[in-house]
Each structure stands twice: as C-alpha cells, then as structure tokens.
Design a protein around this motif. Structure first.
Motif, short mmCIF file in Angstrom:
data_model
loop_
_atom_site.label_atom_id
_atom_site.label_comp_id
_atom_site.label_asym_id
_atom_site.label_seq_id
_atom_site.Cartn_x
_atom_site.Cartn_y
_atom_site.Cartn_z
N ALA A 101 11.39 1.91 -3.07
CA ALA A 101 11.49 0.56 -2.49
C ALA A 101 10.43 0.31 -1.43
CB ALA A 101 12.88 0.36 -1.87
N GLY A 104 6.71 1.95 -3.59
CA GLY A 104 6.51 1.70 -5.02
C GLY A 104 6.93 2.87 -5.90
N THR B 42 11.47 -2.48 -13.16
CA THR B 42 10.08 -2.76 -13.56
C THR B 42 10.04 -3.55 -14.86
OG1 THR B 42 9.47 -0.66 -12.56
CG2 THR B 42 7.84 -1.70 -14.01
N ALA B 71 -2.61 7.09 -7.28
CA ALA B 71 -1.56 7.14 -8.32
C ALA B 71 -2.23 7.24 -9.69
CB ALA B 71 -0.67 5.91 -8.22
N GLN B 74 -0.26 7.01 -13.05
CA GLN B 74 0.16 5.65 -13.39
C GLN B 74 -1.02 4.80 -13.82
OE1 GLN B 74 1.32 7.33 -10.60
NE2 GLN B 74 3.26 7.78 -11.58
N LEU B 236 5.69 -10.04 -6.96
CA LEU B 236 6.81 -9.29 -7.56
C LEU B 236 6.30 -8.00 -8.21
CD1 LEU B 236 8.90 -12.20 -9.12
CD2 LEU B 236 9.43 -10.90 -7.05
N SER B 239 5.71 -5.33 -5.69
CA SER B 239 6.92 -4.64 -5.19
C SER B 239 7.17 -3.37 -5.99
CB SER B 239 8.14 -5.57 -5.25
OG SER B 239 8.59 -5.77 -6.59
N VAL B 240 6.81 -3.38 -7.26
CA VAL B 240 6.98 -2.20 -8.11
C VAL B 240 5.95 -1.12 -7.79
CG1 VAL B 240 6.84 -1.33 -10.48
CG2 VAL B 240 7.92 -3.55 -10.02
N TYR B 241 4.71 -1.54 -7.57
CA TYR B 241 3.62 -0.54 -7.49
C TYR B 241 3.26 -0.12 -6.08
CZ TYR B 241 3.72 -1.24 -12.37
OH TYR B 241 4.19 -1.27 -13.65
N ALA B 242 3.62 -0.93 -5.09
CA ALA B 242 3.34 -0.52 -3.71
C ALA B 242 4.53 -0.74 -2.78
CB ALA B 242 2.10 -1.25 -3.19
N GLY B 243 5.65 -1.17 -3.33
CA GLY B 243 6.85 -1.29 -2.51
C GLY B 243 7.10 -2.71 -1.99
N PHE B 244 8.34 -2.96 -1.57
CA PHE B 244 8.72 -4.29 -1.10
C PHE B 244 7.99 -4.74 0.17
CE2 PHE B 244 12.25 -3.65 -4.04
CZ PHE B 244 12.24 -4.88 -4.67
N GLN B 246 4.88 -4.54 1.06
CA GLN B 246 3.63 -5.24 0.73
C GLN B 246 3.93 -6.54 -0.02
OE1 GLN B 246 1.45 -4.07 2.53
NE2 GLN B 246 2.52 -2.13 2.81
N ALA B 247 4.96 -6.53 -0.87
CA ALA B 247 5.31 -7.76 -1.59
C ALA B 247 5.74 -8.86 -0.61
CB ALA B 247 6.44 -7.48 -2.58
#
Lengths: 270, 270, 270
Positions: A101, A104, B42, B71, B74, B236, B239-244, B246-247
């Motif tokens: 969370a 990422g 995701t 990463a 990924q 959005l 939020s998956v790739y660097a976390g909430f 940063q989103a």
C-alpha cells in the motif's frame, strides 16, 4: 564511550549472527573503517538503545528496506535478523504485504521473494523458525468498505470524511480503493497495530517522498498508543538505513505533529 | 463485487499471459494472500477500468518502472505485457528513450537492456512482435534549438520564455539543454504526444520527487488533448506500482492544475 | 555544433576507455539512437565543459550513483572512470564512506562491494591503480563531539547552534549523532573539503528528497571555497544521471541560496 565498538559487535552478533559476520568479513578486506563506523553507529549507538526492543526495530527496518527496494543484500540480512530476534514468519509476511500500500506491489513482491530465499537458506541450515499466527477473520467482498471505514477510524476518527471531502470531485474512486485497502490489510489481526504503524512510519520516512502521509501516520501511531519516544527511535534507525537527511526531515514532521497536538490540547483545556 | 478475483485473473491472463502465471505461481508457494490482493486490486479493479486502454496503461507502467529503476523483474513482466497488448517494439523504445530526460540515462540504459533480454526470450519462444515505425524526420544539429522551441511550445506556449527568464542569470545552459533535448526526443514522430505525456506523468508521479515538473506535464498533457479522466487513471495505476502516497500526491497536483485552469477560464469568460 | 558526437566519443574514450566501449556496443545492437543521444549529451556537451575537471566530475557521479543505489552497472563504469582520470582508490573509498551519512549504510556497503569488484577486474587486467593517502589523524572516542563541532563550524559557523536549538526538546540525540558523525567522516584529511562538498551536493541533488539539506550543503560548499559555477556544473551532471527535474530543482535551491547571500551582503555593506 570507548566501548562503542565492543558493544556494537556484541549487538551485531545478537541480531545477525552468522550473516552479520559475513558482511563484516566481506567489507573488512576492502575498507575496515567503513565496517568500524557501521558497527559503532548502527549497533553500538542505535541498536543498543532500549526504548524499542529488537523485534520492533527489525520489523521497522524490514519495512524500510522493502519500501526502498534498492538494498536487497541488506533486506536479506535484516529478514534473518528479524527471525533471529523473535519475529514469526507470518509477522514478517504481514509487514511485507502492508508495504504494497505504501510503496507498491513490486516492492512487496520482490521482498517476498527475498523472504522465500531466506527461509530456504535457514531451513537448509536446520533453523526452525516460528510460523506464527494466521489472521482469524476474513472480510467478505460486500463488507470491505464498511470494515475499511472502521479500520481507518481506529487510526483517525476524521480521516475518512476528510478524504471523501477532499477528493469527491476529482477522485472518489481513489478514496474508495484506499478505504477498501484498509479492510484487506489492517483488518488482519495477526500483527498488532503498533507494529503496523511503526513499520509504515519507518518506510515513509525512508522514502522521503510522502510528507503528508508520514504526518498522518505519525499522528495515527500516537492515536493507537505509540509514544513520541517510540517514533523518535524510528527516525534514528532511518538515519542508518536511508541517511541523516531523511531522519531530520522525519523528525521535523514529528515535531510538527506534536506541536499541533499540544496546541489542540491547550484549547480543549481552556 | 465478488468477482474481483475472477475478473482479475482473466485480465492478468490477457495482459501477461505466461509471465503472469510465473509470478503468481512463485508467490503462491510463499504467501497466497499477497497474490490474491495483487490480482484483485491490480487486475480486478485497476486494469479492468476502461478509460485508458491496455496499451496506454502498459506504456505508462513501463515508463514508471523504467524511471524507478528498482523493480527490474516487474519491468520484465510489463515489457512483455506491453508487447502482448499491442505496443510495437519501437513504441517501447521511445518510452524508454524519453525517460532519459526525466530519470537520467542510467535508468534508460538499464531498461533498454531489459527490453533486449525480453525480445531475446520472446524470439526463442517463437513470438513475432511488431517492430513498428521509425521516426520519419531527423533534426540537423544547427536546427536543434529552433525545433526544440517549437516542440516545447506545443506543450505550453509560454514555457520557453518562463524558463529563459527564470534561469537567465543562474543557468542559461541548463535551459538551452532542456530546449535542445525537446528536439532530440519530442520531435521523433513515431509515438504520439498523448502516449508521451501519459508516460511522463506516470514516471514523475511514481518518482514523487518532481512536483513542479509533474504540474507542468499534467498541464501540458491537458493542452495536447489528454483529459482529466485519463490522468486520474494514471494516478490509480501508480497506486499499484509505487503505492498510495504517490497516487494521492499526484492527484493533489492534478487537482491544483484543474482548479487553476478553471479559474483562468472564468476570468476569460468575464 | 556538428561535432557533438565526435567530441563526445573522444571524451568517452578518455574517461571510460574499454568499459565505455562495452556500454556503447551493447546498446548499439538494440537502439543506436539512445547511444547517440547519450554520447552527444553526456560526453559531447556535459563532460566537455571545463569548469570542473574530470576528476571532480567523476567523484560527483560516483557519489550520486552510490546514493541512488539503483544503477549498479553505471556505478561500475564510473568507478572505473574515476580511477582512469586520476582518482586514487582511497579517494573513492572516502566518497563512498561519506555517502553513509547522506543515503545510509546500505548504499555505502553496496557501492563498496562494487568498488571491490572493479578493483579485482582491474588487477586482473594488469592495471596498477594509485592507492592514495590514508588519513593522518584519528579521533579519540572522548573527543568526537568536540572535533565534530569544529568540523561543522568550518562548513557553517552557526549550524551547530541552530541544530541544538531546533531539536533540544524533540531529538537532542539526533543532533549529537550528527555532530559526532562529522568527526568520523569530515575530520579524515585524505580528501579535501571541496571534493567532499561537491560529492554531497551531487548526491542530494540526485536523490531529490533532501531539499533543506541540499540548501545547507550548497551554502557550506560556497563557505569553503566552491564557486556558484562549480555547483552549477553539478546540476548539469545530475541532469544526465537523475534527469532534468532533479537538475532544475537543485538549480532552484542554488538560486535561493545565492539570492539570500547577496541580500545579506547588501545589508552588511550598508
């Protein structure tokens, strides 16, 4: 004061055992002074402080290294360290999961692979690690939002309303995902909230790119029973793992939170 | 709502094919819950949204992972994903090249090596990827500055003057290099500007260290035809790739840009 | 202007020798345009500027790549480059050691391992690198605080008092560790202070997460004899290694420092 090195070596042995020796030996052939400073400061000064116990410290370090994602050898050492000082396998899994969370999914997945490697190595060495508890409840899909609201309100009673108000026009989905994510992670009851918040504070301080979120989690940590002293220890730990600038910037945010809380309490008292 | 996992698994299969299976299988042996949340969120939640198509999403993710640089597994998965959903090899090269300006040449070179590995693996598997277009024009050395000015003015008509004014005493060379760099990259016509700006917005949001530049590129993206909805989707994804965190921080900057633009339009209308 | 590529190739040869060729050849098979832009900009434009010499440039780049921690192949190339242009082994060790304070011990340890690999490779190739000076003095445990205060006052006469005042209630230990850390690192006299500050400015600019600390070190660098021109060159270098956003943000901080200093001097003059 002359005992920093001696004290550090003993603490390093306590935390890291053989994998600590390996780091020391590898570095000693190229630059013994770096090893000396590292042991004196990290283990002689910081790990020897007794406000947070070794288990809390190692969880916070695993969280920070998972989030940073650029120090895999050290993540290996500290997953070993966490297991050595009494973290269960499932507690470490919870920390790594939680980082999805805040940094990422790639960060979580890469760290989980490192955990997998560590467990395989330890099994080969005949080490029998404690598996730990599984979460006792699971959240039904239809209940995620409600459970998430409840979880978030434990961290801060007003946060859900603030988020909804701030993003109602621009990104209501983002708020919904954040709230439901609370249900996925924070409602898992096999790691206590204090460890969870210490780990998040540690990771966000290390990243240095999430000031507003660090401020929220410092405040949330205080709400669920962490002390300012506990959080200060995290800042000191981060000076080791991400450098003094992040430790200082984190401390400034802690100071801001404490000042605001004490101003509010004065108002209440009047 | 109960179908998040099922929907996610289908979308994962569509995007990642076999390399998605490999990630799932590897993680399932150590921590199935992490895999479940990852697929549900995701692929079940975010990739299943239809405002941006899969090609735009995968380009933005390749851009973000190239820029983050921490990463690599990924990045491999998502270069594969980008090719699977219809990106040409040359489009991916353009995204990676473009990141040299926003995250430095090491980030681009390391990602290009990953692309090289992916293409070799896919060739060995008999996959025939589309090479795509080459740029049709090339800029003469003597024309770089003029072409760069023209490119920059397409993003924002006033930016070149603002940069020149702001740095005329302190760093006029830096401004010149920025403008000429526009000619090297943005004048290449084998990737459309919308994909270019989506990718830059994605990378800068993920990095979390370039607020003023993210603000500029959100505004530039809107100028060349991206919608606020498109840019929200990038937030959005991040939020998956660097976390909430940063989103959320990226969404705040988007909100700021939209508020300023709507204030300006009101003034114009009066 | 047409000679950017030719000039760049010659400069690349001068700095990187064979390891530069390897990078070029590896990239040329996948995307020659990336190589061309990289050589033209990095070596034709930036490395060909003569305000900082190649030794200072390579030290600053080693510092930045050590701190970033996510570009190990490039760290290898630039440790080689630093040795090629006249840095001693011990000077490189000092830079890497120093980064422990600004980016944490994992960054330093991983870079030190890369140095170890580079030195082994070069020995196998029969290259005889200069070892360089050892520090001539060592600080007794009981004297660390006093020596640290003296070192810090050379960078800025008021900083120690400002730190003590700002953190006296919240984190006096952090201030003590910072001051004692100055004694461990800055009192080592086998690397001059100008190189030390250039390296710190470079690393903090590249990280992009330490604005207040970057401001302090730009000011400290000017205090110990760096010029604004020297620091501008670092910003240009960082555009190559961490992208233009960090170069611009760093230049903005330099501008702020210069504006404040010139305002102070006007007040003094009146």
């Amino acid at each position: 004061m002359e005992n920093r090195l001696k004290r550090g070596l003993a603490k390093l042995q306590e935390v890291d055992g053989k994998s600590g020796d390996a780091v020391v030996n590898s570095m000693n052939t190229i630059f013994p002074d770096l090893v000396k400073y590292m042991i004196e400061y990290t283990f002689g000064d910081i790990y020897s402080r007794d406000i947070l116990d070794l288990k809390a410290k190692e969880m916070a370090v695993v969280a920070a290294l998972t989030a940073l994602g650029n120090a895999r050898p050290q993540l290996n050492v500290h997953i070993n360290g966490a297991l050595n000082v009494g973290c269960s396998i499932n507690e470490i899994k919870e920390i790594i999961l939680q980082m999805s969370a805040y940094a990422g999914f790639p960060a979580s997945i890469n760290a989980m692979n490192e955990l997998k490697d560590v467990l395989k190595e330890r099994e080969e060495q005949g080490i029998n690690d404690c598996i730990g508890k599984e979460p006792t409840s699971s959240v039904l899909p239809a209940e995620r939002y409600e459970v998430g609201l409840k979880e978030l309100s434990e961290l801060d009673s007003q946060q859900a309303e603030l988020l909804k108000e701030a993003y109602k026009d621009i990104a209501p989905e983002l708020v919904q995902f954040i709230i439901c994510g609370q249900a996925d992670i924070m409602a898992r009851d096999n790691l206590n909230k204090k460890f969870r918040e210490l780990s998040t504070i540690s990771a966000l301080t290390a990243l240095g790119t999430a000031g507003p979120q660090l401020k929220f989690h410092i405040s949330a940590g205080l709400n669920i029973g962490l002390t300012a002293e506990d959080i200060k220890e995290i800042m000191l730990l981060i000076s080791v793992y991400a450098g003094f600038p992040q430790a200082i910037n984190g401390t400034n945010i802690l100071k801001e939170v404490l000042t605001e809380r004490s101003a509010k309490e004065k108002v209440k008292a009047e």
